[in-house]
Scaffold this active site. Structure first.
Site, PDB file in Angstrom:
ATOM      1  N   LYS A  80       0.787  -1.242   0.032  1.00  0.00           N
ATOM      2  CA  LYS A  80       0.025   0.059   0.019  1.00  0.00           C
ATOM      3  C   LYS A  80       0.777   1.226  -0.133  1.00  0.00           C
ATOM      4  O   LYS A  80       1.795   1.386   0.911  1.00  0.00           O
ATOM      5  CB  LYS A  80      -0.851   0.008   1.309  1.00  0.00           C
ATOM      6  CG  LYS A  80      -2.012   1.118   1.353  1.00  0.00           C
ATOM      7  CD  LYS A  80      -3.150   0.562   0.689  1.00  0.00           C
ATOM      8  CE  LYS A  80      -4.122   1.746   0.520  1.00  0.00           C
ATOM      9  NZ  LYS A  80      -3.845   2.522  -0.672  1.00  0.00           N
ATOM     10  N   LYS A 104       4.837   2.288   8.436  1.00  0.00           N
ATOM     11  CA  LYS A 104       3.617   2.812   8.951  1.00  0.00           C
ATOM     12  C   LYS A 104       2.406   2.030   9.119  1.00  0.00           C
ATOM     13  O   LYS A 104       1.642   2.233   9.963  1.00  0.00           O
ATOM     14  CB  LYS A 104       3.224   3.864   7.741  1.00  0.00           C
ATOM     15  CG  LYS A 104       2.412   5.054   8.260  1.00  0.00           C
ATOM     16  CD  LYS A 104       2.002   5.862   7.081  1.00  0.00           C
ATOM     17  CE  LYS A 104       3.468   6.808   6.662  1.00  0.00           C
ATOM     18  NZ  LYS A 104       3.103   7.694   5.596  1.00  0.00           N
ATOM     19  N   LYS A 116       5.634   2.584  -2.573  1.00  0.00           N
ATOM     20  CA  LYS A 116       5.329   4.043  -2.973  1.00  0.00           C
ATOM     21  C   LYS A 116       5.618   4.254  -4.588  1.00  0.00           C
ATOM     22  O   LYS A 116       6.395   3.468  -5.035  1.00  0.00           O
ATOM     23  CB  LYS A 116       6.207   4.688  -2.294  1.00  0.00           C
ATOM     24  CG  LYS A 116       6.001   6.233  -2.127  1.00  0.00           C
ATOM     25  CD  LYS A 116       4.771   6.472  -1.274  1.00  0.00           C
ATOM     26  CE  LYS A 116       4.547   8.028  -0.938  1.00  0.00           C
ATOM     27  NZ  LYS A 116       3.549   8.071   0.079  1.00  0.00           N
ATOM     28  N   THR A 200      -5.698  12.097   7.056  1.00  0.00           N
ATOM     29  CA  THR A 200      -4.396  12.211   7.408  1.00  0.00           C
ATOM     30  C   THR A 200      -4.361  13.418   8.465  1.00  0.00           C
ATOM     31  O   THR A 200      -3.638  13.322   9.525  1.00  0.00           O
ATOM     32  CB  THR A 200      -3.511  12.570   6.232  1.00  0.00           C
ATOM     33  OG1 THR A 200      -3.772  11.402   5.383  1.00  0.00           O
ATOM     34  CG2 THR A 200      -1.956  12.421   6.753  1.00  0.00           C
ATOM     35  N   ASN A 231      -3.469  18.751   1.449  1.00  0.00           N
ATOM     36  CA  ASN A 231      -4.423  17.983   2.244  1.00  0.00           C
ATOM     37  C   ASN A 231      -4.256  17.866   3.435  1.00  0.00           C
ATOM     38  O   ASN A 231      -4.785  17.899   4.314  1.00  0.00           O
ATOM     39  CB  ASN A 231      -4.221  16.580   1.423  1.00  0.00           C
ATOM     40  CG  ASN A 231      -5.336  15.506   2.001  1.00  0.00           C
ATOM     41  OD1 ASN A 231      -4.800  14.704   3.050  1.00  0.00           O
ATOM     42  ND2 ASN A 231      -6.470  15.466   1.402  1.00  0.00           N
ATOM     43  N   SER A 360      -7.751   4.819   4.514  1.00  0.00           N
ATOM     44  CA  SER A 360      -7.442   4.118   2.924  1.00  0.00           C
ATOM     45  C   SER A 360      -8.068   2.516   3.076  1.00  0.00           C
ATOM     46  O   SER A 360      -8.450   1.930   2.367  1.00  0.00           O
ATOM     47  CB  SER A 360      -6.211   4.094   2.493  1.00  0.00           C
ATOM     48  OG  SER A 360      -6.128   5.327   1.961  1.00  0.00           O
TER      49      SER A 360
HETATM   50  P1  NAD Z   1      -0.206  18.553  -1.021  1.00  0.00           P
HETATM   51  O1  NAD Z   1       0.169  18.314  -2.416  1.00  0.00           O
HETATM   52  O2  NAD Z   1      -1.709  18.441  -0.913  1.00  0.00           O
HETATM   53  O3  NAD Z   1       0.136  19.569  -0.356  1.00  0.00           O
HETATM   54  C1  NAD Z   1       1.469  19.906   0.092  1.00  0.00           C
HETATM   55  C2  NAD Z   1       1.545  21.248   0.529  1.00  0.00           C
HETATM   56  O4  NAD Z   1       2.836  21.733   0.982  1.00  0.00           O
HETATM   57  C3  NAD Z   1       0.974  22.317  -0.137  1.00  0.00           C
HETATM   58  O5  NAD Z   1       0.320  23.284   0.425  1.00  0.00           O
HETATM   59  C4  NAD Z   1       2.167  23.092  -0.763  1.00  0.00           C
HETATM   60  O6  NAD Z   1       2.173  24.238  -1.362  1.00  0.00           O
HETATM   61  C5  NAD Z   1       3.290  23.025   0.433  1.00  0.00           C
HETATM   62  N1  NAD Z   1       4.648  23.191   0.291  1.00  0.00           N
HETATM   63  C6  NAD Z   1       5.446  22.663  -1.171  1.00  0.00           C
HETATM   64  N2  NAD Z   1       6.548  23.194  -0.985  1.00  0.00           N
HETATM   65  C7  NAD Z   1       6.526  23.893   0.354  1.00  0.00           C
HETATM   66  C8  NAD Z   1       7.681  24.783   0.857  1.00  0.00           C
HETATM   67  N3  NAD Z   1       8.812  24.672   0.171  1.00  0.00           N
HETATM   68  N4  NAD Z   1       7.282  25.513   1.867  1.00  0.00           N
HETATM   69  C9  NAD Z   1       5.969  25.215   2.561  1.00  0.00           C
HETATM   70  N5  NAD Z   1       5.112  24.625   1.968  1.00  0.00           N
HETATM   71  C10 NAD Z   1       5.428  23.890   0.749  1.00  0.00           C
HETATM   72  O7  NAD Z   1       0.423  17.005  -0.389  1.00  0.00           O
HETATM   73  P2  NAD Z   1      -0.170  16.294   0.953  1.00  0.00           P
HETATM   74  O8  NAD Z   1      -0.930  15.178   0.514  1.00  0.00           O
HETATM   75  O9  NAD Z   1      -0.582  17.347   2.039  1.00  0.00           O
HETATM   76  O10 NAD Z   1       1.235  15.743   1.518  1.00  0.00           O
HETATM   77  C11 NAD Z   1       2.065  16.553   2.434  1.00  0.00           C
HETATM   78  C12 NAD Z   1       3.087  15.518   2.982  1.00  0.00           C
HETATM   79  O11 NAD Z   1       2.494  14.709   3.863  1.00  0.00           O
HETATM   80  C13 NAD Z   1       3.911  14.916   2.070  1.00  0.00           C
HETATM   81  O12 NAD Z   1       5.053  14.376   2.821  1.00  0.00           O
HETATM   82  C14 NAD Z   1       3.102  13.573   2.104  1.00  0.00           C
HETATM   83  O13 NAD Z   1       4.018  12.430   1.766  1.00  0.00           O
HETATM   84  C15 NAD Z   1       2.718  13.467   3.460  1.00  0.00           C
HETATM   85  N6  NAD Z   1       1.511  12.509   3.632  1.00  0.00           N
HETATM   86  C16 NAD Z   1       0.286  12.654   2.816  1.00  0.00           C
HETATM   87  C17 NAD Z   1      -0.816  11.895   3.105  1.00  0.00           C
HETATM   88  C18 NAD Z   1      -2.061  12.120   2.497  1.00  0.00           C
HETATM   89  O14 NAD Z   1      -3.020  11.433   2.874  1.00  0.00           O
HETATM   90  N7  NAD Z   1      -2.254  13.032   1.638  1.00  0.00           N
HETATM   91  C19 NAD Z   1      -0.553  10.789   3.914  1.00  0.00           C
HETATM   92  C20 NAD Z   1       0.468  10.580   4.655  1.00  0.00           C
HETATM   93  C21 NAD Z   1       1.609  11.416   4.396  1.00  0.00           C
END
Ligand code: NAD
Length: 426
Positions: A80, A104, A116, A200, A231, A360
Site C-alpha cells: 500500500k 507505517k 510508493k 491524515t 491535504n 484508505s
Molecule cells: P499536497 O500536495 O496536498 O500539499 C502539499 C503542501 O505543501 C502544499 O500546501 C504546498 O504548497 C506545500 N509546500 C510545498 N513546498 C513547500 C515549501 N517549500 N514550503 C512550505 N510549503 C510547501 O500534499 P499532502 O498530501 O498534503 O502531503 C504533504 C506531506 O504529507 C507529504 O510529505 C506526504 O508524503 C505526506 N502524507 C500525505 C498523506 C495524504 O493522505 N495526503 C498521507 C501521509 C503522508
C-alpha cells in the site's frame, strides 16, 4: 535524553532519504534485538519498477516522463502506498517512502505491506488533459504491478482523488472489469470513503491531543504552527483549531503567515479555495519567511509539506516542545539528536500521518464489502485505531527508554519480523 543519541553514528543522511530510513532501522533493530535475517530482508526493497512514459502534450509534442513504483514489502499483506507527482521524485525517494509505508502500516496494525510510486513532473505546469494522459499512461505501464490483492496506490503530494479516478478508469479498462479496491483516496461516489479526505490531518490532530495529554497540557492553552496547507496541513490546521488550539502560523510554497492571536483557519481555507489553491495574498496574518514558521514561538510544530525541512541548523532554533510529523521524513537523523537533547517530543511520521492509510484501509474494506459506512462511523474507527497505535508506540518508548520515533520503528519491526518467521523464506 534517551538512548537514540548514543547508538547512532554521526554520518550525514541528508543526501539519501533511504539512508535516513536505514539509520533509524539500525538503531531500532539494535535496541529491540531484531534478528539479522529480518533486518536484511527489510533493508532491501522487494521490487523496483521504473518506466518511461511518452505523453502527447497540448502543444503537439511528445514529452517523456519517468515513472517509479517500489514495493518494499508484502510480508504483512498487499503493498500500500501513494503516488507522488513532483520534480524531485527519484529512485532513492520512492524507495525510502516505500519502506516508511511498510513501517507505517505495521504501526497502524493494518494487514498491508508498503509501496510508493511517483512521476517526475511538475503538475502545476501541466494542463488537466496532460495530467489525465500521464496518469493513464502510468497506470497502463504499472497494470501488472497494481491490483486489489497485490499493490494498492493512493494519492500523495501533487495527486488527489481526481488522479485516482483516472487511474481506476485505466485499470478497469485494461483489466476489463470494475475494481474499485485497486486504489484508495477515490472521490466519494466512485467508491471513495467518507472521511478519507481529512483523514491524515485528523490523525495528526488525534496524535497531537494524545501527546499533549501525556505532557499534561490542555489544548486551549496551546499554540501551533503548521507548515504546508495542502491535504494534510489544511485539515490538520482546521481540526487543531476546532479542538481549541491556537494556530498562529500557516504556510505553503507561496507564502507563510503569522498571527499571535491565532489565524482564522476557515478564512484561510476559503481564501485558498477562491485563489487557485494558494495562500499568497491572504491577509489574516503578517507575512514571514518560510523557515521562520519552523522556529516560531509556539508549543506545537506540525511540518506537513516537505521532507528534510528540520535540519540540524533548524533543530537548534526550534522553540516548540512537541513536533507532530504530518509530512513524511521532515526531520533528518542528525536533527533528531538535537531535538532529543532538547527533550522535544517528536511524534514520528510513521505514526502521526498514519490516519490517511488507516482510512484508505477502511475504503478498501468497504469496496470489497460493497457496503458503505457513515462519516461518523469512519471517524470513530479511525480515532480508535490511531489512539491504539499511539499508545503502543508511547509504551515502547517508555519500555525501551527511547524516542517515540524509535519506539514506532520497534512497533513495526517486531510485527514484520513475526510475519517473516511465520511465513518462512524460500
Ligand atoms: P499536497 O500536495 O496536498 O500539499 C502539499 C503542501 O505543501 C502544499 O500546501 C504546498 O504548497 C506545500 N509546500 C510545498 N513546498 C513547500 C515549501 N517549500 N514550503 C512550505 N510549503 C510547501 O500534499 P499532502 O498530501 O498534503 O502531503 C504533504 C506531506 O504529507 C507529504 O510529505 C506526504 O508524503 C505526506 N502524507 C500525505 C498523506 C495524504 O493522505 N495526503 C498521507 C501521509 C503522508
Amino acid at each position: 535524553m534517551t538512548t537514540e543519541t548514543k547508538t547512532t553514528t554521526a554520518e550525514t543522511h541528508q543526501d539519501s532519504m533511504f539512508d535516513a530510513v536505514l539509520a533509524r532501522l539500525d538503531v531500532a533493530a539494535k535496541i529491540c534485538g531484531l534478528s539479522d535475517n529480518a533486518a536484511n530482508v527489510l533493508r532491501n526493497p522487494q521490487k523496483q519498477v521504473k518506466v518511461s512514459l511518452p505523453v502527447m502534450m497540448d502543444n503537439g509534442k511528445i514529452q517523456i516522463f519517468e515513472g517509479f513504483r517500489t514495493i518494499h514489502s508484502t510480508i504483512l499483506g498487499p503493498s500500500k502506498g501513494g503516488i507522488r507527482y513532483a520534480m524531485d521524485v527519484c529512485d532513492d525517494e520512492v524507495k525510502a517512502l516505500s519502506a516508511w509505508m511498510t513501517f507505517k502500516c505495521a504501526v497502524a496494525n493494518l494487514p498491508y505491506g508498503g509501496a510508493k510510486g511517483g512521476i517526475k513532473c511538475d503538475p502545476r505546469k501541466m494542463s488537466v488533459g496532460e495530467l489525465e494522459r500521464l496518469t493513464k499512461a502510468y497506470t497502463i505501464a504499472m497494470s501488472d504491478v497494481f491490483g486489489p490483492d497485490k499493490d494498492i496506490p493512493a494519492p500523495d503530494m501533487g495527486t488527489s482523488g481526481r488522479e485516482m479516478a483516472w487511474l481506476l478508469d485505466a485499470f478497469n479498462k485494461s483489466h476489463r472489469g470494475d475494481f474499485p479496491a485497486v486504489t484508495t483516496g477515490k472521490p466519494v461516489g466512485l467508491g471513495g470513503s467518507l472521511g478519507r479526505d481529512a483523514a491524515t490531518g485528523r490523525g495528526v490532530m488525534v496524535a497531537t491531543l494524545a501527546a499533549l495529554k501525556k505532557m499534561n497540557k490542555k489544548p486551549e492553552n496551546v499554540t501551533a504552527a503548521v507548515q504546508g496547507f495542502g491535504n494534510v496541513g489544511s485539515h490538520a490546521a482546521r481540526l487543531l483549531s476546532e479542538k481549541g488550539i491556537k494556530v498562529c502560523a500557516i504556510g505553503d510554497h507561496t507564502a507563510t503567515f503569522w498571527n499571535e492571536k491565532g489565524i482564522d483557519i476557515y478564512a484561510a481555507l476559503s481564501y485558498v479555495k477562491n485563489n487557485g489553491g494558494i495562500l499568497k495574498g491572504f491577509t489574516g496574518g503578517t507575512e514571514i519567511k518560510n523557515t521562520e514558521l519552523l522556529t516560531s514561538k509556539v508549543d506545537v510544530l506540525v511540518p506537513a509539506a516537505l521532507q528534510n525541512v528540520i535540519t540540524e541548523e533548524i533543530a537548534t532554533q526550534i522553540k516548540a516542545t512537541l513536533i507532530v510529523e504530518g509530512a513524511n521524513g521532515p526531520t533528518t537523523p542528525e536533527a533528531d539528536h538535537i531535538l532529543n537533547e532538547k527533550n522535544i517530543i517528536v511524534v514520528p511520521d510513521i505514526l502521526a500521518n498514519g490516519g490517511g492509510v488507516t482510512v484508505s484501509y477502511f475504503e478498501w474494506v468497504q469496496n470489497r464489502y460493497g457496503y458503505y459506512w457513515s462519516e461518523e462511523e469512519v471517524n470513530a474507527k479511525h480515532d480508535a485505531s490511531m489512539s491504539l497505535a499511539f499508545e503502543q508506540v508511547w509504551n515502547n518508548g517508555q519500555q525501551y527508554k527511547t524516542t517515540m520515533r524509535i519506539g514506532a520503528y520497534i512497533s513495526a519491526l517486531k510485527k514484520v519480523e513475526l510475519g517473516i518467521i511465520a511465513k518462512g523464506v524460500y
